[in-house]
Write a protein that holds these residues in place. Sequence first.
Motif, PDB file in Angstrom:
ATOM      1  N   VAL A   1      -6.369   1.584  -4.956  1.00 17.72           N
ATOM      2  CA  VAL A   1      -5.108   2.307  -5.102  1.00 17.72           C
ATOM      3  C   VAL A   1      -4.266   1.698  -6.221  1.00 17.72           C
ATOM      4  CG1 VAL A   1      -2.958   2.964  -3.944  1.00 17.72           C
ATOM      5  CG2 VAL A   1      -5.112   3.066  -2.702  1.00 17.72           C
TER       6      VAL A   1
ATOM      7  N   TYR B   1       0.844  -1.204   0.000  1.00 19.57           N
ATOM      8  CA  TYR B   1       0.000   0.000   0.000  1.00 19.57           C
ATOM      9  C   TYR B   1       0.877   1.251   0.000  1.00 19.57           C
ATOM     10  CZ  TYR B   1      -3.422   3.415   1.773  1.00 19.57           C
ATOM     11  OH  TYR B   1      -4.223   4.520   1.959  1.00 19.57           O
ATOM     12  N   CYS B   2       1.885   1.282   0.862  1.00 21.35           N
ATOM     13  CA  CYS B   2       2.792   2.428   0.927  1.00 21.35           C
ATOM     14  C   CYS B   2       3.584   2.568  -0.369  1.00 21.35           C
ATOM     15  CB  CYS B   2       3.743   2.296   2.110  1.00 21.35           C
ATOM     16  SG  CYS B   2       2.943   2.484   3.719  1.00 21.35           S
TER      17      CYS B   2
ATOM     18  N   TYR C   1       2.565   1.727  -3.401  1.00 22.54           N
ATOM     19  CA  TYR C   1       1.660   2.322  -4.384  1.00 22.54           C
ATOM     20  C   TYR C   1       1.605   3.840  -4.221  1.00 22.54           C
ATOM     21  CZ  TYR C   1      -0.388  -2.282  -5.570  1.00 22.54           C
ATOM     22  OH  TYR C   1      -0.599  -3.566  -5.996  1.00 22.54           O
ATOM     23  N   LEU C   2       1.604   4.303  -2.984  1.00 29.07           N
ATOM     24  CA  LEU C   2       1.485   5.734  -2.703  1.00 29.07           C
ATOM     25  C   LEU C   2       2.834   6.445  -2.666  1.00 29.07           C
ATOM     26  CD1 LEU C   2      -1.263   5.670   0.091  1.00 29.07           C
ATOM     27  CD2 LEU C   2      -1.555   6.105  -2.358  1.00 29.07           C
TER      28      LEU C   2
ATOM     29  N   THR D   1      -2.788   3.623  -9.398  1.00 30.45           N
ATOM     30  CA  THR D   1      -1.332   3.678  -9.551  1.00 30.45           C
ATOM     31  C   THR D   1      -0.903   3.297 -10.965  1.00 30.45           C
ATOM     32  OG1 THR D   1      -0.973   3.162  -7.214  1.00 30.45           O
ATOM     33  CG2 THR D   1       0.856   2.736  -8.722  1.00 30.45           C
TER      34      THR D   1
END
Length: 217
Positions: free
Chosen positions: A84, A53-54, A56-57, A88
């Motif tokens: 997300v 998740y991190c 992707y961001l 992405t």
Amino acid sequence: MSYEPEFTDILSIDASAIVATPPGSDSPQQLFEAVGNALSNWESLELELCELYCAYLATKSTSVKRSYGCIASSKGRLEMLRQVAGETFINERERRECHLKALNTIMKLQGRRNDIAHGIVENKNINSEYLGCLLYPPDYNSIKNFNTLSQFNNLQSAKKPISIHDYLKSQYKYVYNSVDVANFGNKFWLAAREVRKVAQAVSYERLWSKLPKLKGD
């Protein structure tokens, strides 16, 4: 350049529930150990999904990790990951589809984790026949149990001998022995290992590779 799928192990995983063919495990301890290992491996997968998740961001922020953890259910976190991932790789169709397929498989594995976490371990007997130790859903769980009377009547109407395995399938949507639970635990670990590898690659691509080069590098 053609896209080389980043997820290969996960996409090959069969995440279907099964009804074990008796006999079950020799003792409850074998199942309890397998359950503990499987659930620990699942938490390892949850940890790596947070890292994905991190990635992707494009962040390493602790507050982002904590906000991800504020989503109480694993299903909710996985759905957020899907959204997300889609954003992405919005301009990379093949890559987006690969990531979404992998996350869909993990969502199915999450169902198997719930089976294991919420099942009952018991020495099972049917009509005085000892089946060994099995893990299966409690009777109150209407989602994981069939309408046993109608299912059993359907079997009887076929006018064929009813095996113990068929009887179990007429009652429960899953029945596991210690080997089955251990196999799912191995799949959780395999998925965790591959998610870690992909998260590291995506993080480097989206974050570290874009940092200014230091003089002398």
